[in-house]
Design a protein around this motif. Structure first.
Motif, PDB file in Angstrom:
ATOM      1  N   ASP A   1       0.868  -1.186   0.000  1.00  0.00           N
ATOM      2  CA  ASP A   1       0.000   0.000   0.000  1.00  0.00           C
ATOM      3  C   ASP A   1       0.897   1.226   0.000  1.00  0.00           C
ATOM      4  O   ASP A   1       1.218   1.793   1.044  1.00  0.00           O
ATOM      5  CB  ASP A   1      -0.909  -0.038   1.235  1.00  0.00           C
ATOM      6  CG  ASP A   1      -1.989   1.037   1.192  1.00  0.00           C
ATOM      7  OD1 ASP A   1      -1.827   2.001   0.432  1.00  0.00           O
ATOM      8  OD2 ASP A   1      -2.984   0.897   1.925  1.00  0.00           O
ATOM      9  N   TRP A   2       1.295   1.661  -1.185  1.00  0.00           N
ATOM     10  CA  TRP A   2       2.287   2.739  -1.293  1.00  0.00           C
ATOM     11  C   TRP A   2       1.743   4.070  -0.802  1.00  0.00           C
ATOM     12  O   TRP A   2       2.479   4.870  -0.217  1.00  0.00           O
ATOM     13  CB  TRP A   2       2.797   2.833  -2.726  1.00  0.00           C
ATOM     14  CG  TRP A   2       3.227   1.517  -3.279  1.00  0.00           C
ATOM     15  CD1 TRP A   2       2.822   0.923  -4.429  1.00  0.00           C
ATOM     16  CD2 TRP A   2       4.144   0.599  -2.676  1.00  0.00           C
ATOM     17  NE1 TRP A   2       3.423  -0.302  -4.591  1.00  0.00           N
ATOM     18  CE2 TRP A   2       4.246  -0.531  -3.525  1.00  0.00           C
ATOM     19  CE3 TRP A   2       4.887   0.601  -1.494  1.00  0.00           C
ATOM     20  CZ2 TRP A   2       5.047  -1.620  -3.233  1.00  0.00           C
ATOM     21  CZ3 TRP A   2       5.702  -0.496  -1.195  1.00  0.00           C
ATOM     22  CH2 TRP A   2       5.766  -1.583  -2.056  1.00  0.00           C
ATOM     23  N   GLN A   3       0.447   4.314  -1.008  1.00  0.00           N
ATOM     24  CA  GLN A   3      -0.114   5.561  -0.501  1.00  0.00           C
ATOM     25  C   GLN A   3      -0.078   5.597   1.021  1.00  0.00           C
ATOM     26  O   GLN A   3       0.193   6.641   1.620  1.00  0.00           O
ATOM     27  CB  GLN A   3      -1.541   5.764  -1.000  1.00  0.00           C
ATOM     28  CG  GLN A   3      -2.152   7.109  -0.601  1.00  0.00           C
ATOM     29  CD  GLN A   3      -1.313   8.298  -1.069  1.00  0.00           C
ATOM     30  OE1 GLN A   3      -0.839   8.331  -2.208  1.00  0.00           O
ATOM     31  NE2 GLN A   3      -1.114   9.264  -0.181  1.00  0.00           N
TER      32      GLN A   3
ATOM     33  N   ASP B   1       1.591   8.377   3.378  1.00  0.00           N
ATOM     34  CA  ASP B   1       0.866   9.028   4.465  1.00  0.00           C
ATOM     35  C   ASP B   1       1.617   8.889   5.782  1.00  0.00           C
ATOM     36  O   ASP B   1       1.725   9.847   6.568  1.00  0.00           O
ATOM     37  CB  ASP B   1      -0.535   8.429   4.612  1.00  0.00           C
ATOM     38  CG  ASP B   1      -1.438   8.744   3.422  1.00  0.00           C
ATOM     39  OD1 ASP B   1      -1.133   9.709   2.686  1.00  0.00           O
ATOM     40  OD2 ASP B   1      -2.434   8.019   3.227  1.00  0.00           O
TER      41      ASP B   1
ATOM     42  N   SER C   1       2.696   8.874  -7.774  1.00  0.00           N
ATOM     43  CA  SER C   1       1.270   8.776  -7.452  1.00  0.00           C
ATOM     44  C   SER C   1       0.724   9.951  -6.662  1.00  0.00           C
ATOM     45  O   SER C   1      -0.437  10.317  -6.810  1.00  0.00           O
ATOM     46  CB  SER C   1       1.000   7.485  -6.677  1.00  0.00           C
ATOM     47  OG  SER C   1       1.463   6.372  -7.416  1.00  0.00           O
ATOM     48  N   SER C   2       1.537  10.528  -5.773  1.00  0.00           N
ATOM     49  CA  SER C   2       1.004  11.570  -4.903  1.00  0.00           C
ATOM     50  C   SER C   2       2.125  12.419  -4.334  1.00  0.00           C
ATOM     51  O   SER C   2       3.309  12.055  -4.404  1.00  0.00           O
ATOM     52  CB  SER C   2       0.210  10.939  -3.747  1.00  0.00           C
ATOM     53  OG  SER C   2       1.085  10.242  -2.874  1.00  0.00           O
TER      54      SER C   2
ATOM     55  N   GLU D   1       2.588  12.878  -1.192  1.00  0.00           N
ATOM     56  CA  GLU D   1       3.151  12.157  -0.053  1.00  0.00           C
ATOM     57  C   GLU D   1       4.258  11.205  -0.499  1.00  0.00           C
ATOM     58  O   GLU D   1       5.286  11.069   0.177  1.00  0.00           O
ATOM     59  CB  GLU D   1       2.044  11.367   0.660  1.00  0.00           C
ATOM     60  CG  GLU D   1       1.077  12.204   1.455  1.00  0.00           C
ATOM     61  CD  GLU D   1      -0.043  12.807   0.608  1.00  0.00           C
ATOM     62  OE1 GLU D   1      -0.895  13.493   1.175  1.00  0.00           O
ATOM     63  OE2 GLU D   1      -0.053  12.585  -0.639  1.00  0.00           O
ATOM     64  N   LEU D   2       4.046  10.557  -1.639  1.00  0.00           N
ATOM     65  CA  LEU D   2       5.068   9.623  -2.116  1.00  0.00           C
ATOM     66  C   LEU D   2       6.272  10.363  -2.693  1.00  0.00           C
ATOM     67  O   LEU D   2       7.396   9.874  -2.619  1.00  0.00           O
ATOM     68  CB  LEU D   2       4.457   8.671  -3.138  1.00  0.00           C
ATOM     69  CG  LEU D   2       3.636   7.554  -2.475  1.00  0.00           C
ATOM     70  CD1 LEU D   2       2.664   6.922  -3.445  1.00  0.00           C
ATOM     71  CD2 LEU D   2       4.555   6.510  -1.875  1.00  0.00           C
TER      72      LEU D   2
END
Length: 850
Positions: A333-335, A339, A371-372, A374-375
């Protein structure tokens, strides 16, 4: 009674059988192997009677009838106990696999048997503790217990097993197998067979305990097969973590009886171990855990990922950031990883878990970072740990760009991280003003509660924010302002486990105390930080540079340039490994001072002129400006270029709190040019107003040299005493040695010939300094340069004669009569072989008496 209790495969039966075989004929052993079919009182007691009767130690007929028609109930057990009481000598009865017996009538009978004394000794071999109420035996000392820890193979025993099997493994691989099996006999036997099959290949042996090695089949048959489905499911779900408590077990299993289930598994010897005496934490045997995880992954990979995600959130809620990230990575779960990074985990890069953390982040596929925000922040952290600071800044910029479409609530954590990124980038670049601004902004955010009224989600950043604010204020020469955030950060860093922040703060607190002239306090702080850094292998991180910078400068002021060079080399190594633009010129400036101390003026000159600071820094901060100006002045003065020193100092004076340090050097330059009055004017306010021992001692020492230049010997001696008193409290010897010309040697020698005035410690300190400036002179002052030495009172009068005071004024100063002054003066003239006062002063100077 002896209880041999452990799970399957620990070698219980083999151990007892080997022991029984070693017994002498006079120590008979009866053996009864049990199984589930023996859960019948008639069968059990008849078999027991037959086993004991077979030893030949039972009187004729005592057990015979009981073997043919065993009695039932308590009366029957009583008759067996009475028969056993007639044994001719003690007999040991082994009940193997007693755990198979669950018939309550049989168990009650065995309880009665062990409660009544007979010559029978029982050995119970079982996979789980029997419900025989054994506490009384424990209290009375009548129970011996052999458990898994006692049965576990040692390293030497493991090596012997491998040798017997013809397997020759290096010691490290034997230890590795022992770690994996934890000394479990069956596991070691399976490992031995595995090693045989793979001819001792190291790479293959590292894979031992995978599903195809026989371990899974063993556990399936011997441990898991007999379990009820609910317990089996519990074990599968909870196997995803390395250790368990009741709450975590409930989260993973979806139930509410985790504590009860864990204790039941431990008591059943199901390869579950309690950690510590409180029975709050448990773990599975490593091999069983691997088997369970593999089965869970094969049966339901989606559930495995979900359970890892649950574990990640549980660990995050309980302050275990690295475990949280580990399970988020296992879940894929990379997100969630991102986080966790921006809310609770980034601080771990500054802890003892740094390497473990780096290994986890290395498992994230590069494509996931797009992806985001945060990443992207996570990618920045990975760059930071690799000391790729350009990559760090680039990833932080990408994260900032990705926030443009986000609402305010979802931006907070990432924006806090980006504030930290600004701190990191500005510190590396030496941009002190941006560093202070970013740290102040972050601390302001941290002081604001979340909408729910709780602490902010980015509280992990408080320690580095406080510490870096202190760093910026130190380089800005705002030492009093810097002290509070640095000291507060120590407690916050300790609570957060951020050891590198603690090291950083200790180093900069040491610099604060050093700039205040408090060398002992600085040394204590820096040594504390150095001990932490060395114990954790952090000696080449940027956060330790200030510690070595402080310690090296302290050793230099204590006049030990050799020791200073060793510490300076350590600081330079840390700076080269983890560079910061402020550290480099500061270290090089100190290097020039060390070379000056060793007499290598040319090398010091080359070093300081090679510092092209303007090319590295957007603006030279005040502390560094002072350090560079000071060493430039020292080099110029040592090179005989006093005018150049004054020109350089005039450019930087009047620009901050470090002026007093530099004005003393300006006074030295003026004195070198012969402008004593201007030098005195420069020093006038500094001497009395400064509470910095280093500045005070320096100023009074230059004052003493100026007074000596004017032949004002009494004032020179008074100023020298003031310098010694200020310097002695911090052991400041270097400045005396650096200014140690022949006149200072003469003044110190004269000071030691005078009768003791004031503190003996100061006099001893003067002797140490004189030793270091001119050891030969120290020997000379023990005696006297005159055939007939002056008395103490004559020496005092001579020192006053060197001033312009009249005999009446000298008498008043010494509280003696004018006739006594004249008598001492005549004695001085006679011993110096001179006719008058002027000649006496001149002669006294020549022989070093004044």
């Amino acid at each position: 009674m002896t209880l041999v209790s452990a799970g399957p495969g620990w070698g219980k039966t083999m151990l007892v059988a080997a022991w029984a075989a070693s017994r002498r004929p006079a120590e008979p052993v009866a053996w009864l192997s049990l199984d589930s079919f023996d859960n019948d009182p008639v069968l059990f007691w008849s078999y027991l009677a037959a086993a004991v009767d077979g030893t030949g130690e039972v009187p004729d007929g005592a057990l015979g009838a009981l073997m043919i028609r065993p009695p039932v109930g308590s009366e029957g057990v009583r008759r067996i106990i009475l028969a056993l009481a007639e044994l001719r000598r003690p007999v040991t009865l082994v009940l193997d696999d007693f755990g198979e017996i669950d018939d309550q009538q049989v168990i009650r009978g065995v309880r009665d048997l062990i409660r009544h004394p007979t010559p029978l000794r029982l050995v119970l071999i079982t996979r789980s503790d029997p419900s025989l109420h054994l506490n009384r035996l424990r209290v009375d000392g009548d129970l011996a217990e052999v458990r898994a820890d006692d049965l576990a193979f040692t390293e030497s025993e493991s090596e012997a097993m491998l040798v017997q099997a013809g397997v020759d493994l290096p010691g490290n691989l034997t230890r590795r197998l022992l770690e994996r099996t934890e000394g479990w006999a069956a596991g070691l036997r399976l490992a031995t067979l595995y090693a045989e099959d793979h001819h001792g290949d190291a790479g293959q042996i590292e894979q031992f305990a995978d599903a195809d090695t026989g371990v899974a089949a063993y556990f399936a048959e011997e441990v898991l097969a007999a379990m009820r489905p609910e317990r089996h499911s519990f074990m599968l779900r909870t196997s995803v973590v390395d250790r368990l408590c009741a709450d975590l077990a409930d989260v993973l299993s979806g139930g509410s009886g985790g504590q009860r289930e864990l204790e039941a598994l431990e008591q059943a010897n199901a390869f579950v171990v309690a950690l510590g005496s409180g029975r709050q934490w448990f773990r599975y045997h490593p091999l069983l855990a691997e088997v369970l995880r593999h089965r869970l992954f094969l049966d339901d990979p989606d559930l495995a990922a979900e359970l890892h995600g649950r574990a990640a959130r549980w660990y995050a809620d309980h302050g275990e950031a690295v475990e949280a990230v580990r399970h988020a990575v296992r879940a894929g779960d990379w997100q969630l990883v991102g986080d966790l990074m921006v809310t609770v985990a980034a601080i771990r890069v500054l802890s003892t878990e740094r390497q473990a953390f780096a290994a986890l982040l290395a498992e994230i596929p590069s494509a996931a970072f797009d992806s985001s925000a945060e990443l992207r922040a996570t990618a920045a952290v990975r760059c930071f740990m690799a000391r790729d600071y350009a990559g760090f800044a680039n990833q932080a910029a990408h994260a900032r760009a990705m926030l443009s479409q986000r609402d305010d609530a979802s931006r907070q954590s990432v924006e806090a991280f980006l504030c930290v990124a600004d701190m990191v980038v500005s510190r590396i670049a030496g941009d002190v003003s941006t560093l202070i601004t970013a740290a102040t902004q972050l601390l302001r955010w941290l002081s604001e509660p979340t909408p729910a009224g709780g602490p902010p989600a980015v509280a992990q950043y408080e320690a580095p924010a406080l510490s870096n604010l202190g760093v910026g204020l130190v380089w800005s020469a705002r030492f009093n302002e810097a002290e509070r955030p640095l000291r507060v950060s120590l407690g916050v860093a300790a609570d957060a486990g951020a050891g590198l922040v603690e090291v950083n703060s200790l180093g900069y607190l040491a610099l604060v105390e050093l700039e205040r002239g408090h060398l002992h306090a600085s040394h204590e702080l820096a040594t504390r930080g150095r001990n932490v850094a060395e114990s954790r292998g952090w000696t080449e991180h940027a956060q330790v540079t200030a510690i070595y910078l402080s310690l090296a400068q302290i050793e230099l002021e204590w006049n030990d340039p050799e020791r200073a060079q060793i510490l300076l080399d350590a600081g330079i190594a840390a700076q080269q490994n983890d560079p910061e633009h402020l550290s480099y010129p500061a270290l090089q400036a100190l290097q020039a001072r060390v070379w000056l101390a060793t007499g290598d003026v040319d090398r010091a000159n080359q070093s300081i002129h090679a510092l092209n600071v303007d090319a590295h820094l957007p603006d030279i901060p005040p502390l560094l400006r002072c350090q560079l100006a000071r060493v430039n002045a020292e080099v110029d003065l040592a090179s005989g270029s006093a005018s150049t020193a004054l020109d350089r100092l005039d450019v930087v004076l009047g620009q901050g709190e470090t002026d007093r340090v530099l004005r003393v050097y300006r006074a030295r330059g003026l004195l070198a040019l012969g402008d004593v009055a201007a030098a005195e004017a420069e020093l006038a306010s500094i001497r009395e107003e400064s509470d910095n021992p280093l500045i005070t001692a320096h100023a009074w020492l230059v004052t003493a040299l100026a007074a000596d230049h004017q032949r004002d010997d009494h004032r020179a001696l008074t100023a020298l005493d003031r310098a010694l008193v200020a310097a002695e409290q911090e052991n400041l010897r270097r400045l005396f040695v650096a200014l140690g010309n022949h006149r200072l040697v003469a003044m110190l020698g004269h000071r030691l010939r005078l009768p003791i005035a004031g503190d003996q410690t100061t006099r001893d300190f003067a002797a140490v300094i004189l030793d270091e400036i001119n050891p030969a002179e120290r020997v000379a002052v023990v005696g006297s340069p005159l055939p007939e030495p002056l008395t103490d009172r004559e020496q005092v009068v001579l020192s006053h004669m060197a001033t312009l005071k009249t005999n009446e004024e000298i008498a008043a100063d010494l509280y003696i009569s004018i006739n006594t002054v004249k008598a001492h003066a005549r004695a001085v003239y006679r011993k110096l072989e001179v006719p008058n006062r002027r000649a006496a002063v001149s002669r006294a100077r020549d022989v070093g008496l004044i």
